[in-house]
Design an enzyme around this catalytic site. Structure first.
Site, PDB file in Angstrom:
ATOM      1  N   LYS A  69      -9.876  -2.838   6.200  1.00 48.04           N
ATOM      2  CA  LYS A  69     -11.010  -2.429   5.380  1.00 48.04           C
ATOM      3  C   LYS A  69     -11.305  -0.948   5.615  1.00 48.04           C
ATOM      4  CE  LYS A  69     -14.527  -5.074   4.895  1.00 48.04           C
ATOM      5  NZ  LYS A  69     -15.690  -5.958   5.070  1.00 48.04           N
ATOM      6  N   PRO A  70     -10.463  -0.058   5.069  1.00 42.21           N
ATOM      7  CA  PRO A  70     -10.682   1.377   5.260  1.00 42.21           C
ATOM      8  C   PRO A  70     -11.501   1.992   4.128  1.00 42.21           C
ATOM      9  CG  PRO A  70      -8.596   1.057   4.186  1.00 42.21           C
ATOM     10  CD  PRO A  70      -9.182  -0.333   4.440  1.00 42.21           C
TER      11      PRO A  70
END
Length: 164
Positions: free
Chosen positions: A16-17
């Site tokens: 989850k960047p």
């Protein structure tokens, strides 16, 4: 190697960047094409193909910016050009970019629940299309500003950003 030593299964993980873009205080804005190219370059260099999915955070972008940038990333990844090919699903895990217009409509008033729910469905639909690279650029958002939050601490105590 370190993840393998800890028995982390890449095939069972999601990342989850943020998308790669200039910071909130930067005076110049990057185009969605620049954001897509830079983001895919970094991901292709750093994320193993065994990871099944990248779920982007909206991170200070407006609702519409987050949708447009996700769409552009997916269009580039699906362009057929080998240098942009992505072995992962590129999708979203937005918070504010799915909630802000909904909360703006609702405002705690039960009479606004139906239109707020309709806005939530419309935002989800737009981002669902964007994760396929098929967003039609008809964004339902009521808000055009970035959704940047400067203080993320406990709301019940003193706010250190509130200088007295």
């Amino acid at each position: 190697m370190a993840l393998r030593m800890k028995n982390v299964k890449l095939e069972a993980s999601l990342l989850k960047p943020q998308m790669i873009m200039p910071g909130a205080s930067c005076s110049s804005r990057a185009s969605s094409e620049e954001i897509a190219a830079t983001t895919l370059t970094v991901l292709r260099r750093c994320v193993p193909p065994a990871v099944p999915g990248i779920m982007f955070l909206s991170g200070g972008q407006s609702e519409e910016e987050a949708t447009v940038n996700l769409n552009t990333i997916n269009m580039l990844a699906d362009s057929g050009l080998r240098r942009w090919r992505a072995p992962w699903t590129l999708s979203f895990s937005y918070g504010r970019a799915l909630q802000s217009s909904v909360l703006d409509i609702w405002r705690g008033d039960e009479d606004n629940a139906v239109p707020a729910g309709e806005m939530g469905a419309a935002l989800a639909r737009a981002n669902s299309l964007a994760q396929l690279g098929k967003y039609d650029f008809k964004h339902p958002s009521q808000l055009k500003h970035g959704l940047h939050e400067t203080f993320r601490g406990w709301r019940g105590g003193d706010d250190p950003t509130n200088q007295k």
